[in-house]
Write a protein that holds these residues in place. Structure first.
Motif, PDB file in Angstrom:
ATOM      1  N   ALA A  18       2.684   7.007 -22.575  1.00 28.01           N
ATOM      2  CA  ALA A  18       3.161   5.618 -22.523  1.00 28.01           C
ATOM      3  C   ALA A  18       2.495   4.870 -21.382  1.00 28.01           C
ATOM      4  CB  ALA A  18       4.672   5.593 -22.375  1.00 28.01           C
ATOM      5  N   CYS A  19       2.330   5.537 -20.248  1.00 32.54           N
ATOM      6  CA  CYS A  19       1.664   4.900 -19.113  1.00 32.54           C
ATOM      7  C   CYS A  19       0.211   4.571 -19.456  1.00 32.54           C
ATOM      8  CB  CYS A  19       1.724   5.802 -17.897  1.00 32.54           C
ATOM      9  SG  CYS A  19       3.385   6.014 -17.200  1.00 32.54           S
ATOM     10  N   LYS A  20      -0.404   5.464 -20.164  1.00 32.23           N
ATOM     11  CA  LYS A  20      -1.788   5.245 -20.560  1.00 32.23           C
ATOM     12  C   LYS A  20      -1.900   4.054 -21.511  1.00 32.23           C
ATOM     13  CE  LYS A  20      -5.690   7.710 -22.616  1.00 32.23           C
ATOM     14  NZ  LYS A  20      -6.154   8.977 -23.221  1.00 32.23           N
ATOM     15  N   GLU A  21      -0.976   3.980 -22.466  1.00 29.07           N
ATOM     16  CA  GLU A  21      -0.992   2.890 -23.439  1.00 29.07           C
ATOM     17  C   GLU A  21      -0.691   1.553 -22.741  1.00 29.07           C
ATOM     18  OE1 GLU A  21      -1.620   1.315 -27.155  1.00 29.07           O
ATOM     19  OE2 GLU A  21      -1.887   3.398 -26.472  1.00 29.07           O
ATOM     20  N   GLU A  22       0.210   1.531 -21.811  1.00 31.98           N
ATOM     21  CA  GLU A  22       0.572   0.302 -21.081  1.00 31.98           C
ATOM     22  C   GLU A  22      -0.614  -0.202 -20.264  1.00 31.98           C
ATOM     23  OE1 GLU A  22       1.676  -2.044 -17.652  1.00 31.98           O
ATOM     24  OE2 GLU A  22       1.168   0.099 -17.547  1.00 31.98           O
ATOM     25  N   LYS A  23      -1.342   0.718 -19.642  1.00 34.73           N
ATOM     26  CA  LYS A  23      -2.501   0.330 -18.854  1.00 34.73           C
ATOM     27  C   LYS A  23      -3.599  -0.233 -19.744  1.00 34.73           C
ATOM     28  CE  LYS A  23      -5.633   2.058 -15.328  1.00 34.73           C
ATOM     29  NZ  LYS A  23      -6.040   3.200 -14.498  1.00 34.73           N
ATOM     30  N   LEU A  24      -3.748   0.363 -20.919  1.00 33.42           N
ATOM     31  CA  LEU A  24      -4.759  -0.119 -21.861  1.00 33.42           C
ATOM     32  C   LEU A  24      -4.412  -1.535 -22.357  1.00 33.42           C
ATOM     33  CD1 LEU A  24      -7.330   0.477 -23.474  1.00 33.42           C
ATOM     34  CD2 LEU A  24      -5.896   1.564 -25.224  1.00 33.42           C
ATOM     35  N   ALA A  25      -3.146  -1.792 -22.656  1.00 35.05           N
ATOM     36  CA  ALA A  25      -2.712  -3.119 -23.147  1.00 35.05           C
ATOM     37  C   ALA A  25      -2.907  -4.172 -22.060  1.00 35.05           C
ATOM     38  CB  ALA A  25      -1.261  -3.046 -23.567  1.00 35.05           C
ATOM     39  N   ALA A  26      -2.607  -3.822 -20.833  1.00 39.16           N
ATOM     40  CA  ALA A  26      -2.789  -4.770 -19.730  1.00 39.16           C
ATOM     41  C   ALA A  26      -4.250  -5.114 -19.525  1.00 39.16           C
ATOM     42  CB  ALA A  26      -2.184  -4.197 -18.461  1.00 39.16           C
ATOM     43  N   SER A  27      -5.104  -4.123 -19.719  1.00 42.31           N
ATOM     44  CA  SER A  27      -6.534  -4.360 -19.566  1.00 42.31           C
ATOM     45  C   SER A  27      -7.051  -5.296 -20.651  1.00 42.31           C
ATOM     46  CB  SER A  27      -7.273  -3.021 -19.620  1.00 42.31           C
ATOM     47  OG  SER A  27      -8.654  -3.220 -19.545  1.00 42.31           O
ATOM     48  N   ARG A  28      -6.524  -5.146 -21.873  1.00 39.52           N
ATOM     49  CA  ARG A  28      -6.947  -6.025 -22.963  1.00 39.52           C
ATOM     50  C   ARG A  28      -6.494  -7.478 -22.699  1.00 39.52           C
ATOM     51  NH1 ARG A  28      -5.222  -2.214 -28.089  1.00 39.52           N
ATOM     52  NH2 ARG A  28      -6.938  -0.668 -27.903  1.00 39.52           N
ATOM     53  N   GLU A  29      -5.292  -7.615 -22.210  1.00 36.75           N
ATOM     54  CA  GLU A  29      -4.775  -8.965 -21.935  1.00 36.75           C
ATOM     55  C   GLU A  29      -5.621  -9.653 -20.864  1.00 36.75           C
ATOM     56  OE1 GLU A  29      -0.667 -11.197 -20.485  1.00 36.75           O
ATOM     57  OE2 GLU A  29      -0.919  -9.032 -20.222  1.00 36.75           O
ATOM     58  N   THR A  30      -5.998  -8.944 -19.850  1.00 41.14           N
ATOM     59  CA  THR A  30      -6.805  -9.513 -18.769  1.00 41.14           C
ATOM     60  C   THR A  30      -8.170  -9.952 -19.293  1.00 41.14           C
ATOM     61  OG1 THR A  30      -5.692  -8.075 -17.186  1.00 41.14           O
ATOM     62  CG2 THR A  30      -7.788  -9.046 -16.512  1.00 41.14           C
ATOM     63  N   ASN A  31      -8.760  -9.127 -20.125  1.00 40.50           N
ATOM     64  CA  ASN A  31     -10.064  -9.448 -20.685  1.00 40.50           C
ATOM     65  C   ASN A  31      -9.990 -10.684 -21.592  1.00 40.50           C
ATOM     66  OD1 ASN A  31     -11.246  -7.309 -19.372  1.00 40.50           O
ATOM     67  ND2 ASN A  31     -10.950  -5.893 -21.102  1.00 40.50           N
ATOM     68  N   SER A  32      -8.855 -10.806 -22.284  1.00 38.53           N
ATOM     69  CA  SER A  32      -8.697 -11.944 -23.200  1.00 38.53           C
ATOM     70  C   SER A  32      -8.603 -13.256 -22.418  1.00 38.53           C
ATOM     71  CB  SER A  32      -7.456 -11.748 -24.063  1.00 38.53           C
ATOM     72  OG  SER A  32      -7.241 -12.860 -24.893  1.00 38.53           O
ATOM     73  N   LYS A  33      -7.966 -13.239 -21.265  1.00 40.46           N
ATOM     74  CA  LYS A  33      -7.822 -14.452 -20.453  1.00 40.46           C
ATOM     75  C   LYS A  33      -9.164 -14.912 -19.897  1.00 40.46           C
ATOM     76  CE  LYS A  33      -3.045 -13.708 -18.967  1.00 40.46           C
ATOM     77  NZ  LYS A  33      -2.150 -13.467 -17.825  1.00 40.46           N
TER      78      LYS A  33
END
Length: 500
Positions: A161-176
């Motif tokens: 879950a920690c790995k998945e959360e970190k991956l989602a946060a990274s995608r959001e940052t890249n999208s911004k």
């Protein structure tokens, strides 16, 4: 072990006893105890064989050297001291045979019985005690191992879950950071991040809860494992104590220095050797082989035609050296007209005896070659004189001698004359009757030692060689024998033994 319990033993993180499955080393110690018992029995068995072999070698050494000392030139108290070494070896050999018997009869059997009583084999293989130890540890560890498996599962879920959360946060940052970002897409990425954060929080709570439950089971787990471990510690304690007692008994059996009989052997040996007295030995040798020996000193003796000679050892081996005729008197019809011839001698040599042996030598002992040659010359001269005397005094021919031997006894003859007449016949009518021959002997014998003949009529042979005894032992310890090659001669009787 079966099911999930087997799976929990994978990837052991440390070498601690408390880790799942590490109790196997304690279980293996049960099998090791049985194997060590077998190894110790083999050890004792080999030592017993060594003790027996050493005892046999000591006995053989003592027997061989005792014979050599007894047959050798050593004498007196020093001979007794030397022989005492052989006695010591024989006594020590007996003690080592007792050690061998104790090792096999007591220690080995005791260990064998203990192993049979302590380790019980199963029909399917292995020992009953091994299975009991494994089952005990398995039962004590099973609840804790099951909960540990759940903890590992919660940990894996939380980390995922920690790995998945970190991956989602990274995608959001890249999208911004992108210039052409879509508001709707941006919203979805934000929702994904929030959802992952919630999942992380949820799995973390479950993971922490699982650890708390595992911690609650740990004290009970440790107590149960301690109980099982202590049970097999006591089992191993019995083995160690038994081995210790057994090895002390082995030490007692092998430690001859603590055996009073062993000490007595060497006290006796020391006393015997210390009793060696050079003065006594030299005095004995002087009395038996030196100037202290009695001597039949030569004295003047009148020459006599009837003087008998005591045969030497070599002469005794020749029973038919010759027939000596003495006291010949003329008989028959010429008795009244011619005086009787007395004190005359005629020697008739046998077929095998050399001519010229003098039957009138005094008693002699063994002499060297030069003395024998001189003696033979004197004998030849004396025989020549005797034969000449016989020719001068005997005027009868062979027919007259034969007649004298066959004439019937008349009343005028006395018993003394008849007894002294060497021409009176024996039961077979032979006027030249030899000495009675000894009975024929034919006994197979085997040489005990090497012997090199010192004279021409003596045999030479090696230890172990077989020959045939064809004559009895004389009073000087010599026998007549024949080698396999046909050679006949004399040999010392104590150098051979009869073949059974």
């Amino acid at each position: 072990m079966s099911g999930s319990y087997d799976d929990s033993m994978i990837d052991v993180s440390s070498d601690s006893f408390w880790e799942v499955g590490n109790y196997k080393r304690t279980v293996k110690r049960v099998d090791d105890g049985s194997r060590l018992s077998t190894d110790l029995m083999s050890c004792l068995h080999e030592r017993a064989r060594i003790e027996k072999a050493y005892a046999q070698q000591l006995t053989e050494w003592a027997k061989r050297w005792r014979q050599l000392v007894e047959k050798g030139p050593q004498y007196g108290t020093l001979e007794r001291a030397w022989s005492a070494l052989c006695t010591e070896a024989e006594k020590v050999s007996e003690l080592h045979m007792e050690v061998k018997a104790a090792l096999m009869g007591e220690d080995y059997e005791k260990l064998k019985n203990w192993q049979r009583d302590s380790y019980h084999k199963q029909m399917i293989g292995g020992f009953k005690e091994t299975k009991e130890a494994d089952d005990g540890f398995r039962k004590a560890q099973k609840p804790w191992a099951k909960k540990l498996k759940e903890v590992d599962a919660m940990k894996k879920t939380y980390h995922a879950a920690c790995k998945e959360e970190k991956l989602a946060a990274s995608r959001e940052t890249n999208s911004k950071l992108e210039s052409n970002n879509n508001p709707e897409a941006q919203k979805k990425l934000q929702d994904k991040v929030e959802k992952c954060q919630q999942e992380v929080q949820k799995t973390k709570e479950r993971y922490e809860k699982s650890l708390e439950e595992l911690d609650k089971l740990t004290p009970q787990y440790m107590e149960n494992m301690e109980q099982v471990f202590e049970q097999w510690q006591q089992f191993e304690d019995k083995r160690i104590c038994f081995f210790r007692e057994l090895l002390l008994e082995v030490k007692q059996h092998t430690d001859l220095s603590s055996n009073h009989r062993f000490q007595t052997i060497y006290h006796t040996l020391e006393d015997t050797i210390s009793a060696t007295d050079a003065e006594e030995d030299l005095k004995w040798f002087r009395s038996n082989h030196g100037p202290g020996m009695p001597m039949n000193w030569p004295q003047f003796e009148d020459w006599s035609i009837d003087l008998n000679r005591t045969l030497s050892r070599r002469d005794k081996k020749k029973p038919s050296d010759g027939v000596t005729l003495t006291g010949i008197s003329q008989t028959g019809s010429d008795q009244s007209g011619q005086p009787a011839k007395t004190s005359s001698s005629l020697t008739a040599p046998s077929k095998t005896a050399p001519v010229g042996l003098n039957p009138f030598d005094e008693e002699d002992e063994e002499v060297d070659v030069e003395e024998e040659e001189e003696e033979e010359k004197e004998e030849e001269e004396e025989v020549a004189v005797q034969q000449q005397t016989s020719v001068n005094h005997i005027s009868v021919d062979k027919e007259e001698i034969k007649t004298a031997g066959s004439v019937e006894k008349t009343p005028d003859w006395s018993d003394e004359e008849t007894a002294a007449n060497p021409f009176s016949t024996n039961g077979d009518g032979n006027p030249f009757e030899d000495e009675p021959t000894s009975p024929v002997v034919s006994v197979p014998v085997r040489a005990l030692y090497d012997y090199e003949g010192q004279e021409q009529d003596e045999l030479s042979f090696k230890a172990g060689e077989e020959l045939t005894k064809i004559g009895g032992e004389d009073d000087q310890g010599w026998c007549k024998g024949q080698l396999k090659g046909g050679q006949v001669g004399l040999y010392p009787a104590n150098y051979v033994e009869d073949i059974q």
